[in-house]
Design an enzyme around this catalytic site. Structure first.
Site, mmCIF file in Angstrom:
data_model
loop_
_atom_site.group_PDB
_atom_site.id
_atom_site.type_symbol
_atom_site.label_atom_id
_atom_site.label_comp_id
_atom_site.label_asym_id
_atom_site.label_seq_id
_atom_site.Cartn_x
_atom_site.Cartn_y
_atom_site.Cartn_z
ATOM 1 N N HIS A 111 0.839 -1.245 0.063
ATOM 2 C CA HIS A 111 -0.105 -0.029 0.103
ATOM 3 C C HIS A 111 0.804 1.249 -0.155
ATOM 4 C CE1 HIS A 111 0.472 -0.257 4.420
ATOM 5 N NE2 HIS A 111 0.352 1.188 4.415
ATOM 6 N N ASP A 141 0.245 -7.505 1.482
ATOM 7 C CA ASP A 141 0.436 -6.282 1.680
ATOM 8 C C ASP A 141 2.013 -6.232 1.463
ATOM 9 O OD1 ASP A 141 0.314 -3.502 1.803
ATOM 10 O OD2 ASP A 141 0.005 -3.442 4.069
ATOM 11 N N SER A 219 4.813 2.288 8.046
ATOM 12 C CA SER A 219 4.389 1.246 7.149
ATOM 13 C C SER A 219 5.448 0.811 6.268
ATOM 14 C CB SER A 219 3.188 1.490 6.296
ATOM 15 O OG SER A 219 2.160 1.833 6.993
#
Length: 371
Positions: A111, A141, A219
């Site tokens: 993402h 992911d 992230s």
């Protein structure tokens, strides 16, 4: 009316009668003014108290950061989006990543780079380096970048294992929360074997939960154990404010170590399955059905070999509904996919299947749907 008395000396005589003394007194007062002001306004620095060496656990953390931080990447992206009035607008994003190998591969979350037109990777204090996305797996992911210009002496993050983690272990997250580069946070393994929803009704199984502060921008960064080994990829937080609330999630390194080589070699990750096309979970939920309803069964697939029957729209017969895998209850499509992922490709699983009021168990091989 008496005149105002003049100032007097110690002899009681007016100073006006001693002009020399009056001048001397004035000069003495002027000379004393800087000294008095200095005493009021200036103070000497305090002496520093020696602290001695760092404590052993402090020195260990300092060493961990100094060893690991050069391997952590600051990733920025440029994405073209349609503007309010139909024109193209360029938006920027940011996240974290880490060096996977000495040939210039960098791992991050899918993402972070999804839809990016350009990707830049900054390592340590160096300049941003152009990078390209060589593979992405939205189901996990995870994504892999390749640096277009590979610096000398790249330092890959040492790999650990997530299989033997224990709740209560100390963990460290390094990343770029809110764009603040090379930020270190410390916490514990709060829980294990969580599930993280991703794309296409899939969930990542075996996810690590931690209370190490993870915020937007973390992230894709590494979650490390106390030996400085990679044990997970920080991916998400659970928060009502959008900032860390002490509940963060990391994709386990054992899964990362299976997916990343495939992304490097093939550009995509294996996709475990048995050869069925499930009916939309929303439709199944609205019908009040618990389990996986089969919309179609592919010819020549393990599901067909096991004799599984799909829903028949002409008769309304539900066919076989999968309600368990290897003794674990399956209520949704995402939990079914998680169990297949847990078992792994080329393994054989035992399905609990319900047809009408009867249940039976069948053994089915898990294959890579991407071939």
């Amino acid at each position: 009316m008496n005149p105002i008395a003049s100032p007097t000396t110690l002899t009681g005589q007016p100073l006006s009668r001693f002009p020399g003394l009056r001048t001397a007194a004035a000069l003495l007062a002027l000379a004393l003014l800087p000294t008095l002001a200095s005493a009021r306004e200036e103070a000497a620095p305090r002496a520093v108290t020696p602290r001695g060496g760092l404590l052993a656990d402090e020195q260990a953390v300092v060493g961990l950061f100094e060893q690991s931080s050069p391997s952590v990447a600051y990733i920025t992206t440029e994405t073209v989006q349609r503007g309010v009035f139909g024109g193209a607008e360029v938006s920027q994003g940011a996240g974290s990543g880490f060096v996977w190998d000495a040939t210039g591969h960098v791992v991050t979350n899918f993402h972070v780079v999804k839809g990016a037109r350009r990707v830049f990777v900054q390592l340590d204090a160096g300049k941003p380096i152009d990078a390209e996305v060589v593979g992405g797996a939205p189901e996990y992911d995870l994504a892999v970048l390749r640096l277009k210009s590979v610096p000398k002496n790249l330092r890959p993050v040492p790999l650990g294992s997530s299989r033997d983690l224990r709740i209560g272990q100390t963990v460290y997250a390094i990343g770029n929360p809110f764009g603040l580069q090379r930020t270190l946070t410390k916490g514990l393994v709060s829980a294990l074997d969580r599930e993280l929803p991703t794309a296409n009704f899939r969930e990542v199984a075996g996810v690590i939960q931690t209370d190490a502060a993870i915020n937007p921008g973390n992230s894709g960064g590494p979650l490390l154990d106390s030996a400085g080994r990679l044990i997970g990829v920080n991916s998400a937080i659970r928060s009502t404010s959008g900032s860390s609330s002490g509940i963060g999630f990391a994709i386990p390194v054992d899964l990362v170590n299976r997916v990343v080589p495939s992304l490097i070699n093939r550009g995509q990750a294996p996709l475990p399955g048995i050869g069925v096309t499930p009916i939309s979970p929303d439709q199944v939920a609205r019908a009040g059905i618990s389990g996986v309803v089969l919309g179609a069964v592919g010819r020549g697939t393990p599901a067909a070999a096991a004799g599984l029957q799909p829903y028949n729209p002409q008769t309304g017969d539900l066919g076989d509904v999968i309600v368990g895998v290897n003794g674990r209850t399956v209520q949704t499509l995402s939990s079914f996919v998680s169990e297949l992922e847990r078992a792994g490709i080329d393994s054989t699983v035992e399905l609990t299947v319900r047809r009408g009021d009867k249940e039976r168990r069948v053994r089915v091989k898990v294959i890579d749907l991407r071939g």
